[in-house]
Motif scaffolding. Structure first.
Motif, PDB file in Angstrom:
ATOM      1  N   ARG A 174      62.474  48.195 -38.140  1.00  0.00           N
ATOM      2  CA  ARG A 174      62.036  49.556 -38.459  1.00  0.00           C
ATOM      3  C   ARG A 174      63.206  50.379 -39.006  1.00  0.00           C
ATOM      4  O   ARG A 174      63.090  51.068 -40.017  1.00  0.00           O
ATOM      5  CB  ARG A 174      61.456  50.220 -37.219  1.00  0.00           C
TER       6      ARG A 174
ATOM      7  N   LEU B   5      56.737  47.690 -49.887  1.00  0.00           N
ATOM      8  CA  LEU B   5      57.954  46.878 -49.951  1.00  0.00           C
ATOM      9  C   LEU B   5      57.762  45.706 -50.908  1.00  0.00           C
ATOM     10  O   LEU B   5      58.664  45.369 -51.696  1.00  0.00           O
ATOM     11  CB  LEU B   5      58.328  46.369 -48.556  1.00  0.00           C
TER      12      LEU B   5
ATOM     13  N   ILE C  20      57.610  54.702 -47.802  1.00  0.00           N
ATOM     14  CA  ILE C  20      57.988  53.677 -46.824  1.00  0.00           C
ATOM     15  C   ILE C  20      58.707  54.321 -45.646  1.00  0.00           C
ATOM     16  O   ILE C  20      58.395  54.057 -44.485  1.00  0.00           O
ATOM     17  CB  ILE C  20      58.874  52.590 -47.483  1.00  0.00           C
TER      18      ILE C  20
ATOM     19  N   GLY D 101      59.508  43.153 -45.514  1.00  0.00           N
ATOM     20  CA  GLY D 101      58.047  43.151 -45.467  1.00  0.00           C
ATOM     21  C   GLY D 101      57.494  41.988 -44.670  1.00  0.00           C
ATOM     22  O   GLY D 101      56.501  42.126 -43.959  1.00  0.00           O
TER      23      GLY D 101
ATOM     24  N   ARG E 179      54.381  48.071 -45.777  1.00  0.00           N
ATOM     25  CA  ARG E 179      54.642  46.652 -46.049  1.00  0.00           C
ATOM     26  C   ARG E 179      54.245  46.295 -47.477  1.00  0.00           C
ATOM     27  O   ARG E 179      54.982  45.616 -48.190  1.00  0.00           O
ATOM     28  CB  ARG E 179      53.846  45.820 -45.044  1.00  0.00           C
TER      29      ARG E 179
ATOM     30  N   ALA F 247      64.138  49.209 -42.431  1.00  0.00           N
ATOM     31  CA  ALA F 247      63.178  49.681 -43.434  1.00  0.00           C
ATOM     32  C   ALA F 247      63.408  51.164 -43.748  1.00  0.00           C
ATOM     33  O   ALA F 247      63.275  51.589 -44.902  1.00  0.00           O
ATOM     34  CB  ALA F 247      61.750  49.450 -42.951  1.00  0.00           C
TER      35      ALA F 247
ATOM     36  N   LYS G 184      58.924  40.552 -42.140  1.00  0.00           N
ATOM     37  CA  LYS G 184      59.250  40.726 -40.724  1.00  0.00           C
ATOM     38  C   LYS G 184      58.457  41.837 -40.042  1.00  0.00           C
ATOM     39  O   LYS G 184      58.605  42.043 -38.847  1.00  0.00           O
ATOM     40  CB  LYS G 184      60.751  41.029 -40.561  1.00  0.00           C
ATOM     41  N   PHE G 185      57.647  42.593 -40.779  1.00  0.00           N
ATOM     42  CA  PHE G 185      56.910  43.701 -40.178  1.00  0.00           C
ATOM     43  C   PHE G 185      55.963  43.234 -39.079  1.00  0.00           C
ATOM     44  O   PHE G 185      55.697  43.965 -38.147  1.00  0.00           O
ATOM     45  CB  PHE G 185      56.125  44.458 -41.247  1.00  0.00           C
TER      46      PHE G 185
ATOM     47  N   VAL H  35      51.790  51.461 -41.490  1.00  0.00           N
ATOM     48  CA  VAL H  35      52.771  50.367 -41.496  1.00  0.00           C
ATOM     49  C   VAL H  35      52.327  49.280 -42.471  1.00  0.00           C
ATOM     50  O   VAL H  35      53.149  48.702 -43.190  1.00  0.00           O
ATOM     51  CB  VAL H  35      52.961  49.812 -40.070  1.00  0.00           C
ATOM     52  N   LYS H  36      51.020  49.014 -42.519  1.00  0.00           N
ATOM     53  CA  LYS H  36      50.516  48.047 -43.505  1.00  0.00           C
ATOM     54  C   LYS H  36      50.795  48.531 -44.923  1.00  0.00           C
ATOM     55  O   LYS H  36      51.183  47.746 -45.790  1.00  0.00           O
ATOM     56  CB  LYS H  36      49.007  47.855 -43.331  1.00  0.00           C
TER      57      LYS H  36
ATOM     58  N   VAL I 148      56.998  54.324 -41.890  1.00  0.00           N
ATOM     59  CA  VAL I 148      57.682  53.575 -40.835  1.00  0.00           C
ATOM     60  C   VAL I 148      58.239  54.525 -39.777  1.00  0.00           C
ATOM     61  O   VAL I 148      58.309  54.187 -38.603  1.00  0.00           O
ATOM     62  CB  VAL I 148      58.793  52.692 -41.456  1.00  0.00           C
TER      63      VAL I 148
END
Length: 194
Positions: free
Chosen positions: A144, A68, A176, A133, A65, A147, A135-136, A61-62, A180
């Motif tokens: 999610r 993005l 991505i 990005g 981000r 994204a 708001k992750f 997830v990082k 995600v």
């Protein structure tokens, strides 16, 4: 088998005083906890959260981000080039030397306003990537899904109109969507928030 059996190899050796058998408490000695069920784990402190909820953003997830933000940077660079193209087209449209150039006149038939519209769309897509990005860290399942949709649309747009230039966009967008969409990404976005 009992300890009194003389043929028992594990029994009490002959000639020694008898001791109580295994598992029988002895008189006058303190009891130790026996075998059985282990003690329950301590209850979580107030606000400790659920055991299955991740406390830190997973690596995938990082990475999504960061991707993005990279796509947003490319979008801003693309918007700058498209804006410069619109300004250049508007300035060159009235140039008397280019009035006789047929190829330029065919290109000039496309409205400068249409180029500005494309510039605004490119910039808006980049801003959308930045907002996603950002708001992750606090977003829920809606972020999610947004994204995932962003990744899929970006991958398709990267393939069709801009095959060579959009290759980086396509690869990043697919990554991505994958990062995600994985289970740890779903667990991160569905975690309880207090």
């Amino acid at each position: 088998m009992s300890f009194g059996d003389p043929n028992n190899p594990y029994g009490q050796p002959q000639g020694q005083p008898q001791q109580p058998g295994y598992g029988y408490p002895q008189q006058g000695q303190p009891q130790q906890p026996g075998y059985g069920y282990p003690a329950a784990p301590p209850a979580p402190a107030y606000g400790g959260g659920y055991a299955g909820a991740p406390q830190e953003m997973p690596g995938g997830v990082k990475a999504a981000r960061v991707m993005l933000f990279v796509i947003a940077g490319f979008q801003i660079i693309g918007a700058i080039f498209a804006g410069l193209g619109a300004v250049g087209m508007a300035a060159a449209k009235n140039d008397p030397m280019l009035k006789d150039d047929i190829q330029f006149q065919q290109l000039a038939d496309m409205s400068v306003g249409a180029i500005w519209l494309v510039t605004v769309l490119i910039l808006a897509w980049g801003i959308f990537a930045i907002v996603l990005g950002a708001k992750f860290g606090s977003g829920g399942n809606g972020i999610r899904i947004a994204a995932l949709v962003f990744g899929i649309i970006t991958a398709v747009l990267g393939i069709y109109p801009f095959v060579l230039i959009g290759l980086v966009h396509t690869v990043l967008a697919i990554l991505i969507a994958v990062f995600v969409g994985k289970a740890d990404g779903a667990a991160w976005f569905n975690r309880p928030r207090y």
